[in-house]
Write a protein that holds these residues in place. Structure first.
Motif, mmCIF file in Angstrom:
data_model
loop_
_atom_site.group_PDB
_atom_site.id
_atom_site.type_symbol
_atom_site.label_atom_id
_atom_site.label_comp_id
_atom_site.label_asym_id
_atom_site.label_seq_id
_atom_site.Cartn_x
_atom_site.Cartn_y
_atom_site.Cartn_z
ATOM 1 N N HIS A 63 41.519 50.052 33.392
ATOM 2 C CA HIS A 63 43.090 50.139 33.850
ATOM 3 C C HIS A 63 43.149 48.951 32.686
ATOM 4 O O HIS A 63 44.269 49.213 32.499
ATOM 5 C CB HIS A 63 42.711 48.966 34.669
ATOM 6 C CG HIS A 63 43.132 48.189 35.055
ATOM 7 N ND1 HIS A 63 44.754 48.743 35.581
ATOM 8 C CD2 HIS A 63 43.757 46.224 34.509
ATOM 9 C CE1 HIS A 63 45.645 47.651 36.168
ATOM 10 N NE2 HIS A 63 45.399 46.655 35.822
ATOM 11 N N ARG A 64 43.066 48.473 31.678
ATOM 12 C CA ARG A 64 43.294 46.863 30.733
ATOM 13 C C ARG A 64 43.487 47.969 30.030
ATOM 14 O O ARG A 64 44.424 47.648 28.905
ATOM 15 C CB ARG A 64 42.004 46.333 30.332
ATOM 16 C CG ARG A 64 41.993 44.914 31.447
ATOM 17 C CD ARG A 64 40.792 44.166 30.709
ATOM 18 N NE ARG A 64 40.808 42.508 31.893
ATOM 19 C CZ ARG A 64 40.038 42.478 32.079
ATOM 20 N NH1 ARG A 64 38.847 42.295 31.125
ATOM 21 N NH2 ARG A 64 39.413 40.903 32.885
ATOM 22 N N ARG A 65 42.931 49.274 29.041
ATOM 23 C CA ARG A 65 43.343 50.081 28.424
ATOM 24 C C ARG A 65 44.240 51.191 28.786
ATOM 25 O O ARG A 65 44.426 52.025 27.840
ATOM 26 C CB ARG A 65 42.351 51.295 27.745
ATOM 27 C CG ARG A 65 41.631 50.313 26.794
ATOM 28 C CD ARG A 65 40.260 51.335 26.347
ATOM 29 N NE ARG A 65 39.679 51.634 27.276
ATOM 30 C CZ ARG A 65 38.170 51.782 28.578
ATOM 31 N NH1 ARG A 65 37.505 50.731 28.029
ATOM 32 N NH2 ARG A 65 37.696 52.974 28.474
ATOM 33 N N GLY A 66 45.018 50.833 30.341
ATOM 34 C CA GLY A 66 46.472 51.198 30.359
ATOM 35 C C GLY A 66 45.588 53.322 30.727
ATOM 36 O O GLY A 66 46.810 53.647 31.172
ATOM 37 N N GLU A 67 44.617 53.126 31.003
ATOM 38 C CA GLU A 67 44.535 54.669 31.470
ATOM 39 C C GLU A 67 44.228 54.738 32.988
ATOM 40 O O GLU A 67 43.918 56.352 33.520
ATOM 41 C CB GLU A 67 42.752 54.269 30.456
ATOM 42 C CG GLU A 67 42.922 54.386 29.227
ATOM 43 C CD GLU A 67 41.401 54.933 28.398
ATOM 44 O OE1 GLU A 67 40.020 54.755 30.197
ATOM 45 O OE2 GLU A 67 40.863 54.858 28.173
ATOM 46 N N LEU A 68 43.924 54.141 33.875
ATOM 47 C CA LEU A 68 43.605 53.628 35.237
ATOM 48 C C LEU A 68 44.949 52.650 35.871
ATOM 49 O O LEU A 68 44.718 50.952 35.336
ATOM 50 C CB LEU A 68 42.546 53.547 35.361
ATOM 51 C CG LEU A 68 41.728 54.190 36.241
ATOM 52 C CD1 LEU A 68 41.706 55.533 37.062
ATOM 53 C CD2 LEU A 68 40.397 53.485 36.823
ATOM 54 N N SER A 69 45.562 53.197 37.114
ATOM 55 C CA SER A 69 45.935 52.299 37.684
ATOM 56 C C SER A 69 45.617 52.071 39.214
ATOM 57 O O SER A 69 44.851 53.316 39.913
ATOM 58 C CB SER A 69 47.432 52.478 37.783
ATOM 59 O OG SER A 69 48.201 51.648 38.946
ATOM 60 N N PHE A 70 45.308 51.278 40.118
ATOM 61 C CA PHE A 70 44.967 51.119 41.373
ATOM 62 C C PHE A 70 46.437 50.868 42.255
ATOM 63 O O PHE A 70 45.731 50.771 43.131
ATOM 64 C CB PHE A 70 43.694 50.338 41.496
ATOM 65 C CG PHE A 70 42.288 50.367 40.689
ATOM 66 C CD1 PHE A 70 41.318 50.376 41.302
ATOM 67 C CD2 PHE A 70 42.622 49.728 39.367
ATOM 68 C CE1 PHE A 70 40.324 51.287 40.317
ATOM 69 C CE2 PHE A 70 41.309 50.407 38.623
ATOM 70 C CZ PHE A 70 40.344 50.093 38.600
ATOM 71 N N ALA A 71 47.754 50.787 41.502
ATOM 72 C CA ALA A 71 48.275 50.729 42.595
ATOM 73 C C ALA A 71 48.846 51.380 43.824
ATOM 74 O O ALA A 71 48.954 51.013 44.739
ATOM 75 C CB ALA A 71 49.783 50.762 42.039
ATOM 76 N N GLY A 72 47.970 52.186 43.638
ATOM 77 C CA GLY A 72 48.001 53.263 45.521
ATOM 78 C C GLY A 72 46.797 53.414 46.170
ATOM 79 O O GLY A 72 46.600 54.036 47.089
ATOM 80 N N CYS A 73 45.899 51.855 45.548
ATOM 81 C CA CYS A 73 44.781 52.525 46.009
ATOM 82 C C CYS A 73 44.843 51.604 47.327
ATOM 83 O O CYS A 73 45.420 49.970 47.584
ATOM 84 C CB CYS A 73 43.863 51.971 44.925
ATOM 85 S SG CYS A 73 43.383 53.132 44.391
ATOM 86 N N ARG A 74 43.683 51.693 48.436
ATOM 87 C CA ARG A 74 43.283 50.154 49.072
ATOM 88 C C ARG A 74 41.854 50.403 48.969
ATOM 89 O O ARG A 74 41.276 51.315 48.814
ATOM 90 C CB ARG A 74 43.778 50.714 50.845
ATOM 91 C CG ARG A 74 45.150 50.532 51.052
ATOM 92 C CD ARG A 74 45.748 51.603 52.621
ATOM 93 N NE ARG A 74 45.658 52.794 52.197
ATOM 94 C CZ ARG A 74 46.220 53.414 53.562
ATOM 95 N NH1 ARG A 74 46.624 52.990 55.133
ATOM 96 N NH2 ARG A 74 45.719 54.559 53.246
ATOM 97 N N ALA A 75 41.430 49.426 50.154
ATOM 98 C CA ALA A 75 40.005 49.369 49.867
ATOM 99 C C ALA A 75 39.384 48.480 50.884
ATOM 100 O O ALA A 75 40.466 47.628 51.355
ATOM 101 C CB ALA A 75 39.619 48.813 48.408
#
Length: 267
Positions: free
Chosen positions: A49-61
């Motif tokens: 995520h910090r490298r800009g490779e992955l976003s969790f913005a659309g996720c729920r947990a």
């Protein structure tokens, strides 16, 4: 059941992160486990995520479980732990990170609400799991019904002893928890179980190659239509079919992605 054997715990974490990332990019409903084994996977996901490779913005947990009696702010509550170790370091909405209400004076009602919340969210797309030395997953202890849903569970003395390392003494470990049931876990679309270290070797062999039995709750994953078990060499040391599991992976079809789906579907 797919069994992936990796040389080291770090490589277990990297493989797990590859699988989870494929789901995350589709805005998955995530099932999150706590404990020590998933931590390396969470660190790898945070780094991506910090490298800009992955976003969790659309996720729920949805958390797998929670101790009964610990308030959300308690340092050993899973509500606190998952935020401290994972979700506060990524771009998921905190309101989208759900956990059972361990302080509800009517825990059976809290369990029913949590089960409904998972159903109302459309179910868990990918459920991350660890395994206890006695074969439990979540807090589903030996003799758990294979069709159980979210409920209160009395922790096995072995589980209390194993978890005492997180507390000042064994006497401080709660003896009850709310946990997703085995039936709840089996309804997830993809179950990913991680195990590292020689202490998990017997449990791993029983879950993968032993009989389906309530005495080993993790063996219920033999009923799951899409389960992936990722172990290091030590945790997989007692598996009888190690060579075959490696052969299967080496001959994986070129169209199949890390999450088991066709590559075109994983975009």
């Amino acid at each position: 059941m797919e069994i992936l054997i990796r040389p080291t715990p770090d490589e277990v974490a990297a493989t797990a992160a590859d699988i989870l990332s494929a789901h995350i990019r589709r805005g998955a409903v995530l099932g999150l486990a706590t404990g020590s084994t998933p931590l390396a996977t969470y660190r790898e996901l945070i780094d991506r995520h910090r490298r800009g490779e992955l976003s969790f913005a659309g996720c729920r947990a949805f958390l797998l479980d929670e101790y009964i009696g610990l308030p959300p702010g308690h340092v050993q509550s899973y509500h606190h732990t998952i935020r401290n170790e994972f979700t506060s370091h990524i771009d998921i909405d905190d309101a989208a990170v759900h956990s059972p209400e361990g302080t509800d004076p009517r825990p059976w009602e809290a369990a029913e609400r949590y089960e409904r919340a998972i159903t109302d969210a459309g179910g868990v797309d990918v459920q991350l799991l660890g395994i206890g030395t006695n074969g439990h997953i979540g807090f589903n202890e030996p003799a758990t019904s294979l069709s159980s849903t979210t409920r209160m569970e009395t922790l096995h003395p072995q589980t209390v002893a194993d978890n005492a390392r997180f507390f000042d003494s064994e006497d401080e470990v709660p003896t009850h928890a709310l946990t997703q049931g085995l039936g709840t876990i089996l309804r997830s679309r993809h179950a990913v179980l991680l195990a590292t270290g020689v202490g998990k070797a017997e449990a791993v062999k029983k879950l993968a190659e032993g009989p389906l039995t309530a005495a080993v709750p993790a063996s219920s994953l033999q009923l799951h239509p899409r389960a992936t078990v990722i172990v290091d060499e030590e945790a997989g040391a007692l598996l009888s079919e190690k060579d075959y599991y490696r052969y299967i992976e080496a001959h994986r079809p070129s169209w199949q992605g890390h999450d088991g789906l066709p590559v075109d579907d994983a975009q």
